[in-house]
Design an enzyme around this catalytic site. Structure first.
Site, PDB file in Angstrom:
ATOM      1  N   ARG A  26       0.801  -1.230   0.000  1.00 50.87           N
ATOM      2  CA  ARG A  26       0.000   0.000   0.000  1.00 50.87           C
ATOM      3  C   ARG A  26       0.834   1.280   0.000  1.00 50.87           C
ATOM      4  O   ARG A  26       0.292   2.373  -0.188  1.00 50.87           O
ATOM      5  CB  ARG A  26      -0.975  -0.013   1.187  1.00 50.87           C
ATOM      6  CG  ARG A  26      -2.201  -0.899   0.911  1.00 50.87           C
ATOM      7  CD  ARG A  26      -3.304  -0.584   1.878  1.00 50.87           C
ATOM      8  NE  ARG A  26      -3.062  -1.199   3.184  1.00 50.87           N
ATOM      9  CZ  ARG A  26      -3.475  -0.677   4.340  1.00 50.87           C
ATOM     10  NH1 ARG A  26      -4.132   0.467   4.352  1.00 50.87           N
ATOM     11  NH2 ARG A  26      -3.216  -1.291   5.469  1.00 50.87           N
ATOM     12  N   LYS A  33       9.264  -0.716   2.488  1.00 47.28           N
ATOM     13  CA  LYS A  33       8.481   0.090   3.423  1.00 47.28           C
ATOM     14  C   LYS A  33       9.286   0.581   4.626  1.00 47.28           C
ATOM     15  O   LYS A  33       9.216   1.762   4.990  1.00 47.28           O
ATOM     16  CB  LYS A  33       7.258  -0.694   3.900  1.00 47.28           C
ATOM     17  CG  LYS A  33       6.438   0.072   4.926  1.00 47.28           C
ATOM     18  CD  LYS A  33       5.082  -0.507   5.147  1.00 47.28           C
ATOM     19  CE  LYS A  33       5.123  -1.748   5.987  1.00 47.28           C
ATOM     20  NZ  LYS A  33       3.748  -2.187   6.333  1.00 47.28           N
ATOM     21  N   SER A 116       8.026  -4.877  15.282  1.00 48.59           N
ATOM     22  CA  SER A 116       7.829  -4.750  13.841  1.00 48.59           C
ATOM     23  C   SER A 116       8.588  -3.531  13.328  1.00 48.59           C
ATOM     24  O   SER A 116       8.548  -2.466  13.950  1.00 48.59           O
ATOM     25  CB  SER A 116       6.349  -4.563  13.507  1.00 48.59           C
ATOM     26  OG  SER A 116       5.700  -5.801  13.550  1.00 48.59           O
TER      27      SER A 116
HETATM   28  C1  UD1 Z   1      -0.250  -9.206  13.048  1.00 46.51           C
HETATM   29  C2  UD1 Z   1      -0.811 -10.141  14.095  1.00 46.51           C
HETATM   30  C3  UD1 Z   1      -2.086  -9.545  14.652  1.00 46.51           C
HETATM   31  C4  UD1 Z   1      -1.822  -8.153  15.210  1.00 46.51           C
HETATM   32  C5  UD1 Z   1      -1.213  -7.282  14.131  1.00 46.51           C
HETATM   33  C6  UD1 Z   1      -0.807  -5.959  14.697  1.00 46.51           C
HETATM   34  C7  UD1 Z   1      -0.122 -12.328  13.346  1.00 46.51           C
HETATM   35  C8  UD1 Z   1      -0.537 -13.607  12.703  1.00 46.51           C
HETATM   36  N1  UD1 Z   1      -1.060 -11.415  13.504  1.00 46.51           N
HETATM   37  O1  UD1 Z   1      -1.184  -9.104  12.015  1.00 46.51           O
HETATM   38  O2  UD1 Z   1      -2.592 -10.386  15.687  1.00 46.51           O
HETATM   39  O3  UD1 Z   1      -3.041  -7.593  15.680  1.00 46.51           O
HETATM   40  O4  UD1 Z   1      -0.038  -7.911  13.611  1.00 46.51           O
HETATM   41  O5  UD1 Z   1      -0.394  -5.116  13.664  1.00 46.51           O
HETATM   42  O6  UD1 Z   1       1.011 -12.205  13.738  1.00 46.51           O
HETATM   43  N2  UD1 Z   1       5.948  -9.822   8.399  1.00 46.51           N
HETATM   44  C9  UD1 Z   1       7.078 -10.493   8.002  1.00 46.51           C
HETATM   45  N3  UD1 Z   1       6.928 -11.659   7.342  1.00 46.51           N
HETATM   46  C10 UD1 Z   1       5.714 -12.196   7.076  1.00 46.51           C
HETATM   47  C11 UD1 Z   1       4.561 -11.504   7.491  1.00 46.51           C
HETATM   48  C12 UD1 Z   1       4.704 -10.326   8.157  1.00 46.51           C
HETATM   49  O7  UD1 Z   1       8.193 -10.053   8.224  1.00 46.51           O
HETATM   50  O8  UD1 Z   1       5.689 -13.280   6.467  1.00 46.51           O
HETATM   51  C13 UD1 Z   1       6.111  -8.563   9.128  1.00 46.51           C
HETATM   52  C14 UD1 Z   1       5.495  -7.385   8.414  1.00 46.51           C
HETATM   53  O9  UD1 Z   1       6.420  -6.784   7.540  1.00 46.51           O
HETATM   54  C15 UD1 Z   1       5.131  -6.486   9.569  1.00 46.51           C
HETATM   55  C16 UD1 Z   1       4.822  -7.455  10.696  1.00 46.51           C
HETATM   56  O10 UD1 Z   1       5.429  -8.678  10.349  1.00 46.51           O
HETATM   57  O11 UD1 Z   1       6.228  -5.697   9.953  1.00 46.51           O
HETATM   58  C17 UD1 Z   1       3.319  -7.655  10.930  1.00 46.51           C
HETATM   59  O12 UD1 Z   1       2.765  -8.093   9.711  1.00 46.51           O
HETATM   60  P1  UD1 Z   1       1.318  -7.635   9.260  1.00 46.51           P
HETATM   61  O13 UD1 Z   1       0.987  -8.341   8.020  1.00 46.51           O
HETATM   62  O14 UD1 Z   1       1.232  -6.167   9.318  1.00 46.51           O
HETATM   63  O15 UD1 Z   1       0.454  -8.164  10.488  1.00 46.51           O
HETATM   64  P2  UD1 Z   1      -0.746  -9.190  10.482  1.00 46.51           P
HETATM   65  O16 UD1 Z   1      -0.219 -10.541  10.190  1.00 46.51           O
HETATM   66  O17 UD1 Z   1      -1.813  -8.646   9.660  1.00 46.51           O
END
Ligand code: UD1
Ligand code: CA
Length: 475
Positions: A26, A33, A116
């Site tokens: 996004r 990012k 994060s």
């Molecule tokens: C995650 C949590 C959710 C929480 C939310 C808060 C999980 C399954 N869920 O949601 O409970 O409320 O964060 O923002 O953990 N990332 C990686 N590799 C991946 C996936 C994500 O490095 O394969 C990183 C992203 O870049 C980001 C962070 O992890 O910095 C969180 O990922 P994002 O997709 O924003 O969170 P959700 O999985 O939606």
């Protein structure tokens, strides 16, 4: 081999894992990012700096999208008192899968704090409380209540005890009504984390390895799960879009403005200040609207900054006034390019100080005057439309309107020396290398190519000629 069957975090050390592999679709940007800037620094750098404030032993960054660029951008952060390492997650199969990549480099005896890379405003004191909640043997989750919890993992409790985190897409209607959400940050013993990560599967609505599933395992293993709930949404706010980035930028800037005002700085409008670095102010500093400060800037007592100034890497002496629309762009602190302005100077409006400008006390630099790599001693003045490059200017020199130092011969830069009390008329060209002797005067319009003696009037221009009763040509 370490005995990971016990909850021993014998070292008490804090090891930080930062998830930064996500694409950030996004943002609609070529730049990864976590390298987008907040207050002049990459989002990820903010998080790494916060880890440094926790005296972390180890910081592991999990990169994926744009990994090489992310790693290169942070390489300079090493040597900050902790061991910074990178692991790659390719492809990205979820937050659990992300943290699994860190297992080989994580030690067994620490408390792991999961952060994060796109949540830049988390405060070290909040994380210290989270680590205290973990206590070395429990799973501590950072949570918050949101009136609209859509999209977040919900904190499911039985009585007071946390039972699970259920992701939005996996939640029942009843669970979706829960307003307490998981922030994405947790603290837990490394040895337990490693055991639980090995048990993750992707049997869920998104087909991802959810880090949040470890809550179920902790409950099953009888390890207490505690929520540390905060109420400051900024600290858990993630950046997913240019709008969210701008909102966090404003929040950061407002926080900075408040801190400055608490120290006594008078800001014409706290909503119209941008500090992208460190701004140090002595007493009674006043800053008008729309000023931008970058790098290291210090303002001495009583300094006044007019509206619309951009000031980078400069030390401004007490009582100096910087008039509106002035651009001061110094180089790194401690380098020869850092800018110094002495006490009681008057700069601007519309002045430009470039790297290596060093101005003594009571120097005046007026409108449309550019100064680069030059020293001006006490009381020297260049009030209008001038260029001083690679010049050494003595005390009380007056450098006339429209005059310049011709410092560049097309291949090399040369120095101009103007000794004390010299007076350079208007529209002069001083062709470097050249020295103007002390107390001398250079007549307006002169092109000076040879050194001038002290005390002399030097004129180098065509003699004025008048032809009487001149008749203009007629058709
Ligand atoms: C995650 C949590 C959710 C929480 C939310 C808060 C999980 C399954 N869920 O949601 O409970 O409320 O964060 O923002 O953990 N990332 C990686 N590799 C991946 C996936 C994500 O490095 O394969 C990183 C992203 O870049 C980001 C962070 O992890 O910095 C969180 O990922 P994002 O997709 O924003 O969170 P959700 O999985 O939606
Ligand atoms: Ca997601």
């Amino acid at each position: 081999m370490a005995d990971i069957s016990k909850n021993s975090t014998a070292s008490g050390a804090v090891d930080v894992v930062i998830m930064a592999a996500g694409k950030g679709t996004r943002m609609k940007s070529r730049l990864p990012k976590v390298l987008h800037l907040l207050a002049g620094r990459a989002l990820l750098s903010h998080v790494v700096d916060t880890a440094a404030q926790l005296s972390a032993r180890q910081v592991v960054v999990i990169s994926g999208h744009g990994a090489a660029e992310v790693e290169a951008a942070l390489a300079t952060a090493t040597g900050a008192g902790f061991d910074l390492s990178f692991v790659r997650q390719e492809p990205q199969l979820g937050t659990g899968h992300a943290v699994q990549q860190a297992v080989p480099v994580l030690r067994d005896d620490g408390i792991v704090v999961v952060l994060s890379g796109d949540v830049p405003l988390i405060r070290a004191e909040t994380l210290r409380d989270l680590i205290a909640t973990c206590g070395g043997d429990k799973l501590a989750l950072l949570t918050i209540d949101f009136a609209d919890p859509t999209g977040y993992g919900r904190i499911v409790r039985q009585g007071a005890a946390v039972q699970a985190i259920v992701e939005q897409k996996d939640a029942s209607a009843e669970q979706r009504a829960i307003t307490e959400v998981y922030s994405g940050m947790m603290a837990l013993p490394a040895n337990q984390l490693k055991r639980w990560l090995a048990r993750l599967d992707k049997n869920n609505a998104q087909g991802e390895y959810y880090l949040t599933d470890i809550v179920k395992f902790a409950v099953a293993d009888g390890v207490p799960v505690l929520a540390h709930k905060i109420n400051d949404p900024l600290q858990v706010a993630g950046v997913n879009s240019p709008l969210q980035l701008a909102e966090l930028e404003r929040a950061w800037q407002l926080r900075t403005a408040r801190e400055l005002m608490e120290q006594g700085v008078r800001l014409a409008d706290p909503a119209r200040l941008d500090v992208r670095g460190a701004l140090h102010c002595a007493q009674d500093v006043a800053i008008d609207v729309n000023c931008v400060f970058e790098g290291e800037v210090s303002l001495g007592e009583g300094v006044k900054i007019g509206a619309n100034c951009v000031i980078a890497n400069a030390a401004i002496g007490a009582g100096t006034v910087i008039h509106p629309f002035t651009h001061i762009e110094g180089g790194k602190p401690g380098s020869k390019d850092f800018i110094e302005v002495g006490a009681g100077a008057l700069i601007g409006p519309f002045a430009r100080l470039r790297p290596g400008a060093r101005l003594g006390a009571e120097v005046h630099i007026g409108n449309f005057v550019e100064v680069k790599n030059s020293t001006l001693a006490k009381g020297a003045k260049a009030n209008h439309l001038a260029y001083l490059g690679d010049a050494t200017v003595g005390e009380r020199v007056n450098f006339g309107a429209g005059s310049i130092t011709a410092n560049y011969d097309g291949a090399f830069k040369h120095r101009t020396v103007i000794e004390a009390d010299a007076h350079i008329g208007s529209n002069c060209v001083l062709v470097a290398p050249v020295t103007i002797g002390a107390g001398g005067t250079v007549g307006g319009g002169s092109t000076i190519t040879k050194d001038t003696p002290a005390g002399a009037l030097s004129v180098a221009r065509g003699k004025q000629l008048s032809i009487a009763n001149w008749k203009r040509p007629t058709k």
